[in-house]
Design a protein around this motif. Sequence first.
Motif, short mmCIF file in Angstrom:
data_model
loop_
_atom_site.label_atom_id
_atom_site.label_comp_id
_atom_site.label_asym_id
_atom_site.label_seq_id
_atom_site.Cartn_x
_atom_site.Cartn_y
_atom_site.Cartn_z
N ARG A 14 -4.92 19.78 20.49
CA ARG A 14 -6.48 19.41 21.00
C ARG A 14 -6.87 19.49 22.27
NH1 ARG A 14 -7.15 14.31 17.86
NH2 ARG A 14 -5.76 13.46 19.50
N ASP A 15 -5.78 19.56 23.31
CA ASP A 15 -6.16 19.95 24.51
C ASP A 15 -5.86 21.14 25.01
OD1 ASP A 15 -3.42 18.98 24.10
OD2 ASP A 15 -3.39 17.87 26.14
N GLY A 16 -5.63 22.17 23.92
CA GLY A 16 -5.62 23.69 24.35
C GLY A 16 -4.30 24.24 24.65
N ILE A 17 -3.25 23.34 24.47
CA ILE A 17 -1.90 23.91 24.99
C ILE A 17 -1.22 24.62 23.81
CG2 ILE A 17 0.26 22.94 25.57
CD1 ILE A 17 -1.33 20.75 27.16
N GLY A 18 -0.80 25.89 23.99
CA GLY A 18 -0.11 26.71 22.87
C GLY A 18 1.45 26.54 23.18
N ALA A 19 1.87 26.36 24.09
CA ALA A 19 3.43 26.24 24.48
C ALA A 19 3.73 25.20 25.70
CB ALA A 19 4.08 27.75 24.66
N ARG A 57 -2.00 24.73 -1.51
CA ARG A 57 -3.13 25.96 -1.74
C ARG A 57 -4.22 25.35 -1.14
NH1 ARG A 57 -0.20 30.54 -3.27
NH2 ARG A 57 1.28 30.01 -4.86
N GLY A 58 -5.00 26.47 -0.80
CA GLY A 58 -6.50 26.22 -0.38
C GLY A 58 -6.70 27.26 1.16
N LEU A 59 -7.25 26.29 1.90
CA LEU A 59 -7.64 27.09 3.18
C LEU A 59 -6.43 27.54 4.08
CD1 LEU A 59 -10.21 27.98 5.06
CD2 LEU A 59 -10.01 25.68 6.07
N ASP A 60 -5.71 26.57 4.12
CA ASP A 60 -4.38 26.64 5.32
C ASP A 60 -3.41 27.77 4.68
OD1 ASP A 60 -5.45 24.73 6.78
OD2 ASP A 60 -3.98 23.16 6.37
N PRO A 203 -8.62 19.87 5.16
CA PRO A 203 -8.14 18.60 4.77
C PRO A 203 -6.56 18.33 5.53
CG PRO A 203 -8.72 20.09 3.03
CD PRO A 203 -8.85 20.86 4.01
N SER A 204 -5.95 19.43 6.01
CA SER A 204 -4.77 18.86 6.55
C SER A 204 -4.76 18.36 8.02
CB SER A 204 -3.89 20.21 6.76
OG SER A 204 -4.42 21.12 7.65
N GLY A 205 -5.89 18.35 8.56
CA GLY A 205 -6.15 17.68 9.91
C GLY A 205 -6.42 18.59 10.96
N VAL A 206 -6.11 19.89 10.79
CA VAL A 206 -6.23 21.00 11.96
C VAL A 206 -7.61 21.75 11.58
CG1 VAL A 206 -3.94 21.88 11.80
CG2 VAL A 206 -5.24 23.14 10.43
N THR A 207 -8.32 22.13 12.61
CA THR A 207 -9.50 22.84 12.72
C THR A 207 -9.30 24.52 13.14
OG1 THR A 207 -10.54 20.92 13.50
CG2 THR A 207 -11.86 22.91 13.47
N HIS A 208 -9.80 25.36 12.06
CA HIS A 208 -9.60 26.65 12.26
C HIS A 208 -10.86 27.17 13.02
CE1 HIS A 208 -6.45 26.83 9.32
NE2 HIS A 208 -6.78 26.13 8.69
#
Length: 214
Positions: A14-19, A57-60, A203-208
């Motif tokens: 959420r704060d933009g960190i990828g590694a 199944r679904g979006l993710d 629905p998993s809680g992530v945002t694409h």
Amino acid sequence: MTQLLRVQNFNVSRDGIGAGEDQTLERPFGHVDPGRLFAWAGATASWPMRTDPGGSRGLDDYFTRDYSRNIGAEIMGRNKFGPQRGPWQDHTWQGWWGDEPPFHTPVFVLTHHQRPSFTLSDTTFHFTAADPATVLEQAREAAGGKDVRLGGGVTTIRRFLEADLVDTLHVVVSPLELGTGLRLWESPDELLDRFHLDVVPSPSGVTHHLFWRK
């Protein structure tokens, strides 16, 4: 049709960190637990490392399944390939992925220290110190008319964004705060001068976050 340079399924907090920091052989993401960042993908039916039946199944699942569609080559930074720094001391190291890398295409690894190309299964790794535009030209030629995936990590994606070479990005924002590490952005709004943006919650809680060039 134009060959696109695409960032796909790249995950940040959420704060933009990828590694994380302090990458080692045992910890490819440094202090960050990749299981937390990538939990959304690991839960899908199409997760390639799934060993048991089922999965969502679904979006993710759609994005997980779409990962390799129309990809003919990949570009990655050296520290996505491995934890070594400086001149290559050991050419027996051939990446994190074992004898069957998941790419199935030519892969161009950005490094200041050359080493010979090699092939594992149907993936050939090339090592280059060229600038981003030249590497992209080489990758497009190797891709045989298909698109090129910009695989990361954070520093590599930022280099290609700064060179204005990226056509589309799919960045998955996970609902956790990491505080420190390699940061892709302070806010996705930083890219809105050059890209359109659709934000799609899952629905998993992530945002694409789906970006495409204006």
